[in-house]
Scaffold this motif. Sequence first.
Motif, PDB file in Angstrom:
ATOM      1  N   MET A 191       0.837  -1.199   0.000  1.00  0.00           N
ATOM      2  CA  MET A 191       0.000   0.000   0.000  1.00  0.00           C
ATOM      3  C   MET A 191       0.872   1.250   0.000  1.00  0.00           C
ATOM      4  O   MET A 191       0.662   2.166  -0.802  1.00  0.00           O
ATOM      5  CB  MET A 191      -0.907   0.010   1.233  1.00  0.00           C
ATOM      6  CG  MET A 191      -1.678   1.318   1.346  1.00  0.00           C
ATOM      7  SD  MET A 191      -2.514   1.544   2.908  1.00  0.00           S
ATOM      8  CE  MET A 191      -1.167   1.972   3.983  1.00  0.00           C
ATOM      9  N   VAL A 192       1.875   1.270   0.882  1.00  0.00           N
ATOM     10  CA  VAL A 192       2.733   2.458   0.971  1.00  0.00           C
ATOM     11  C   VAL A 192       3.433   2.708  -0.365  1.00  0.00           C
ATOM     12  O   VAL A 192       3.449   3.833  -0.884  1.00  0.00           O
ATOM     13  CB  VAL A 192       3.788   2.286   2.095  1.00  0.00           C
ATOM     14  CG1 VAL A 192       4.779   3.436   2.076  1.00  0.00           C
ATOM     15  CG2 VAL A 192       3.116   2.186   3.463  1.00  0.00           C
ATOM     16  N   VAL A 193       4.012   1.650  -0.932  1.00  0.00           N
ATOM     17  CA  VAL A 193       4.768   1.790  -2.187  1.00  0.00           C
ATOM     18  C   VAL A 193       3.868   2.372  -3.285  1.00  0.00           C
ATOM     19  O   VAL A 193       4.256   3.292  -4.010  1.00  0.00           O
ATOM     20  CB  VAL A 193       5.353   0.410  -2.605  1.00  0.00           C
ATOM     21  CG1 VAL A 193       5.904   0.451  -4.021  1.00  0.00           C
ATOM     22  CG2 VAL A 193       6.439  -0.022  -1.624  1.00  0.00           C
ATOM     23  N   THR A 194       2.660   1.864  -3.381  1.00  0.00           N
ATOM     24  CA  THR A 194       1.772   2.311  -4.465  1.00  0.00           C
ATOM     25  C   THR A 194       1.229   3.715  -4.211  1.00  0.00           C
ATOM     26  O   THR A 194       1.243   4.561  -5.111  1.00  0.00           O
ATOM     27  CB  THR A 194       0.584   1.330  -4.614  1.00  0.00           C
ATOM     28  OG1 THR A 194       1.110   0.025  -4.754  1.00  0.00           O
ATOM     29  CG2 THR A 194      -0.258   1.659  -5.830  1.00  0.00           C
ATOM     30  N   LEU A 195       0.763   3.955  -2.996  1.00  0.00           N
ATOM     31  CA  LEU A 195       0.121   5.254  -2.734  1.00  0.00           C
ATOM     32  C   LEU A 195       1.141   6.397  -2.766  1.00  0.00           C
ATOM     33  O   LEU A 195       0.838   7.488  -3.258  1.00  0.00           O
ATOM     34  CB  LEU A 195      -0.628   5.238  -1.401  1.00  0.00           C
ATOM     35  CG  LEU A 195      -1.744   4.207  -1.258  1.00  0.00           C
ATOM     36  CD1 LEU A 195      -2.613   4.533  -0.049  1.00  0.00           C
ATOM     37  CD2 LEU A 195      -2.614   4.118  -2.495  1.00  0.00           C
ATOM     38  N   GLU A 196       2.333   6.141  -2.255  1.00  0.00           N
ATOM     39  CA  GLU A 196       3.365   7.185  -2.344  1.00  0.00           C
ATOM     40  C   GLU A 196       3.686   7.471  -3.809  1.00  0.00           C
ATOM     41  O   GLU A 196       3.845   8.620  -4.212  1.00  0.00           O
ATOM     42  CB  GLU A 196       4.646   6.740  -1.643  1.00  0.00           C
ATOM     43  CG  GLU A 196       4.700   7.182  -0.206  1.00  0.00           C
ATOM     44  CD  GLU A 196       6.090   7.015   0.399  1.00  0.00           C
ATOM     45  OE1 GLU A 196       7.083   6.854  -0.331  1.00  0.00           O
ATOM     46  OE2 GLU A 196       6.162   7.033   1.627  1.00  0.00           O
ATOM     47  N   ALA A 197       3.782   6.416  -4.594  1.00  0.00           N
ATOM     48  CA  ALA A 197       4.092   6.590  -6.018  1.00  0.00           C
ATOM     49  C   ALA A 197       3.012   7.426  -6.697  1.00  0.00           C
ATOM     50  O   ALA A 197       3.292   8.216  -7.590  1.00  0.00           O
ATOM     51  CB  ALA A 197       4.223   5.229  -6.693  1.00  0.00           C
ATOM     52  N   LEU A 198       1.780   7.266  -6.254  1.00  0.00           N
ATOM     53  CA  LEU A 198       0.680   8.027  -6.864  1.00  0.00           C
ATOM     54  C   LEU A 198       0.584   9.447  -6.317  1.00  0.00           C
ATOM     55  O   LEU A 198      -0.254  10.225  -6.745  1.00  0.00           O
ATOM     56  CB  LEU A 198      -0.643   7.289  -6.638  1.00  0.00           C
ATOM     57  CG  LEU A 198      -0.847   6.056  -7.522  1.00  0.00           C
ATOM     58  CD1 LEU A 198      -1.978   5.185  -6.981  1.00  0.00           C
ATOM     59  CD2 LEU A 198      -1.148   6.463  -8.962  1.00  0.00           C
ATOM     60  N   GLY A 199       1.432   9.755  -5.354  1.00  0.00           N
ATOM     61  CA  GLY A 199       1.544  11.145  -4.906  1.00  0.00           C
ATOM     62  C   GLY A 199       0.517  11.593  -3.892  1.00  0.00           C
ATOM     63  O   GLY A 199       0.161  12.774  -3.866  1.00  0.00           O
ATOM     64  N   VAL A 200       0.036  10.674  -3.028  1.00  0.00           N
ATOM     65  CA  VAL A 200      -0.888  11.147  -1.997  1.00  0.00           C
ATOM     66  C   VAL A 200      -0.111  11.948  -0.955  1.00  0.00           C
ATOM     67  O   VAL A 200       1.112  11.860  -0.863  1.00  0.00           O
ATOM     68  CB  VAL A 200      -1.651   9.979  -1.304  1.00  0.00           C
ATOM     69  CG1 VAL A 200      -2.467   9.200  -2.301  1.00  0.00           C
ATOM     70  CG2 VAL A 200      -0.700   9.064  -0.549  1.00  0.00           C
ATOM     71  N   ASP A 201      -0.834  12.721  -0.152  1.00  0.00           N
ATOM     72  CA  ASP A 201      -0.169  13.600   0.827  1.00  0.00           C
ATOM     73  C   ASP A 201      -0.037  12.962   2.197  1.00  0.00           C
ATOM     74  O   ASP A 201       0.804  13.363   2.996  1.00  0.00           O
ATOM     75  CB  ASP A 201      -0.968  14.901   0.937  1.00  0.00           C
ATOM     76  CG  ASP A 201      -0.991  15.621  -0.394  1.00  0.00           C
ATOM     77  OD1 ASP A 201      -0.053  16.371  -0.667  1.00  0.00           O
ATOM     78  OD2 ASP A 201      -1.915  15.372  -1.196  1.00  0.00           O
TER      79      ASP A 201
END
Length: 798
Positions: A191-201
């Motif tokens: 989850m962290v890897v994907t959501l960070e990649a998508l640029g969430v805050d």
Amino acid sequence: MVFRNPLDKFDKKFIFFDGAMGTMLQRSGLQPGELPEILNVTNAEIIKKIHRGYLEAGADIIISNTFGANELKYNSSNYNIEDVITAGVKIAKEEAACMGKLVALDLGPIGQIMEPAGNLSFETAYKLFKNQVIVGKKAGADLVLIETMSDLYETKAAILAAKENTTLPVFCTMTFQQDGRTLMGTDPKTMVVTLEALGVDALGVNCSLGPSELQGIVDEILEYSSIPVMVQPNAGLPRYDGKNTIYDITPEEFSRNMAIMAKKGVRIFGGCCGTDPEFIKATVSALENIQPIDIKEKDYTAICSSTNTVILGEGIKIIGERINPTGREIYKKQLKSGDVSYIEKEAVTQKEEGAHILGLNVGLPEIDEVKMMEKAIKAIQKVVRLPIDIDSPNPSVLEAGARVYNGKPIINSVNGRKNIMEKVFPIVKKYGGCIIALTIDEKGIPDSAEGRVKIAEKIIKTAACYGINKKDIIVDCLTLTASAQQREVMETVKAVKLVKEKFGVKTVLGVSNISYGLPRRCILNRTFLAMALDAGLDLPIINTQDQGVKDVVAAFEVLANLDKEADNYISIYGSKNDVLSKNDKEDKGESEGDLKSAIIDGIEDRAVRITSQLLKNKMAEEIVNYNIIPALDEVGRMYESQDIFLPQLIQSAETVKKSFEIIKKKILEDGEKNIEKGNIVLATVKGDIHDIGKNIVKVLMENYGFDVIDLGRDVDIEKIVNTVRENDIKLVGLSALMTTTVINMKKTIDALRENELQCKIVVGGAVLNQNYADMIGADYYAKDAREAVKIAEEVFSV
Ligand code: B1M
């Protein structure tokens, strides 16, 4: 702190969200099944009161009552979705604004399963979320909160909708089960890897469990996250007392656990189901004297599918090269007709041969590469959990691939040409991914290692201007062919070494190109690979069928002290037979394989072909008993041991359905027609959606001349009772597959008896046995479909 506006304005150590809305509304009389967001329009006062309670308790941000306000849920209601969302945000805004606080537009799951496991397409999900964010933004929301997500793919659709249609900050939390994964199998790291990649805050976890049960999940999120982490637990583990869902823990216990999380590094807090303003008040006060932990950039490079993260640099990671049309005639032919069976088969085979990542190239001049890339990614993600290296020189193809990809892919590639960087970097920034940087530019490939290093430097610097972190760049120093450019072979090896030393980035090389045009290519491939690995190669792109090349990787990992105590090496080579059998393996590429593996891998068209083939020599029932059921048993075992997750379980079940369609046709063709023996009602009991077994029973019964009223699955007790009564039924068949649903089988039997219906009842399903059947008051237990037919014959012969 790295909070983006408007959250900077808080200038606080911690940020507090509010607590539950749904359970608060239930306490105020909301009935199960009622749409809670309608109250925004019909009873604003009740919503306002809840908001006010949380603001007074110390919440900095309150969440609009719009969790389930999407068009799909509301299309059969009398309410306009835009009105419901607008009212929800405005009510919250009015309350928050007078206290200088903010409002988060709440987006929850749409409520349907995403493709390929379900019917909801990515673009439909995107459109539904897009509508919500546009309306919410217009109504005055200050940020978007995407929460209670179980499906990473749906989460991605929501994030893209929020980021493409507003400039609001996006916070995102997913929901985890006790096994540490979301329902769809995503683990916290992925989850962290994907959501960070998508640029969430900000990212984190909500709902799920109570705060103490969440600690392990939170630890893992904190270990990998470089952005603020947010936690909104339930008020304890929910339990059901037969009437209501109960949340046991007190605000004090809740806040004690929140304080532990704050000391570990969590910065944003709130509550979910079962919490109320007292929980928020207690949390605010418990954190008052805690010094926050600074949020640090984590230094790792990762890619992932939705259930499997691969950390690059932790050992050598192999990219399988065979889904590439160059020199592969069958694949080319299939690409032209849009057929993905080669792709699916190669995905599974390369995974079995040891690939960690799958290279995917669909480039043929005469096809629509964009469409084909989308189709191919979906096909691969349906059958394997490996991350994909999306390979195309065409930026539009890369973009289409990155958009439909579930997880964080490798995007292959960018190079030192200005116009290419200008096109590719925005794609990488927007969708997230590791980017392969080819050391070639407007002047071609430099002969010298130093020249290639310079291009790598230019690419890394330019990427930084787009906000792309160096750790997400994988440099390819380009393998030239020894037969044509012998002198440059060592320059490539040297360049790998220099790039690693100078920039500390990860490196990739296509290995097989080295030997093109020379005999016994495998010898050159292996030797070049060993040289490149020694220079610092992290990601060799190889043919995983070549055991020799894999031997080099395994040996290198021992000698370079990457494979500690040679664990992996011994597990592969400890038994000689294993290696021999791998070497002796025929090229599985062209063979169909068996039905069991087609079901386990979830490859539908292969399962259909094999089933048709098998039906030529085998009885339909034999196939069910000796091929299909053992395959599903294996799938069940794999699910239980977390080798596969819900999407794969569903995919295998779908594959069985396709295979069973042909079997059913055959059974019915061979059956005794026109002999009417009597009516039977069949149903899978309430709460249980497993119906493969029940459907087999149905087909076999029909085949023996019985008329079956099939009530389907998850069937209400009342419906069964009424059907039996109205049709004067002599035999009822009930199926249940879960320990948790056998109780409903008993309730159904009790209801049939209480209504004094003179029918016999036969029960079946994997969790039952004769003893249990007796205990719950059934007349008969059938261990399989054949036995169910025998029982029916007996009942109707009387
Ligand atoms: Co699920 N599932 N599943 N599943 N699933 C099991 C049952 C499970 C054992 C897997 C596991 O964890 N090892 C486990 C139950 C654990 C337990 O309670 N002991 C489980 C779980 C947990 C779940 C979910 C909760 C997963 C989740 O969401 N986290 C979820 C449940 C949702 C719900 O029901 N509320 C879920 C979902 C699904 C899918 C939708 C993905 C899919 C079902 C698709 C469908 O049926 N349309 C699915 C599948 C495929 C399975 C397994 C792998 C296979 C079941 C099956 O079809 N077997 C299963 C593991 C397993 O059983 N090995 C598993 C083949 C079938 C022919 O056998 O139904 O037993 P069976 O029928 C036999 C006999 O029992 C008998 O005849 C048939 C053979 O001739 N028989 C009758 C059956 N009914 C009869 C009625 C009769 C007479 C004989 O007279 C009326």
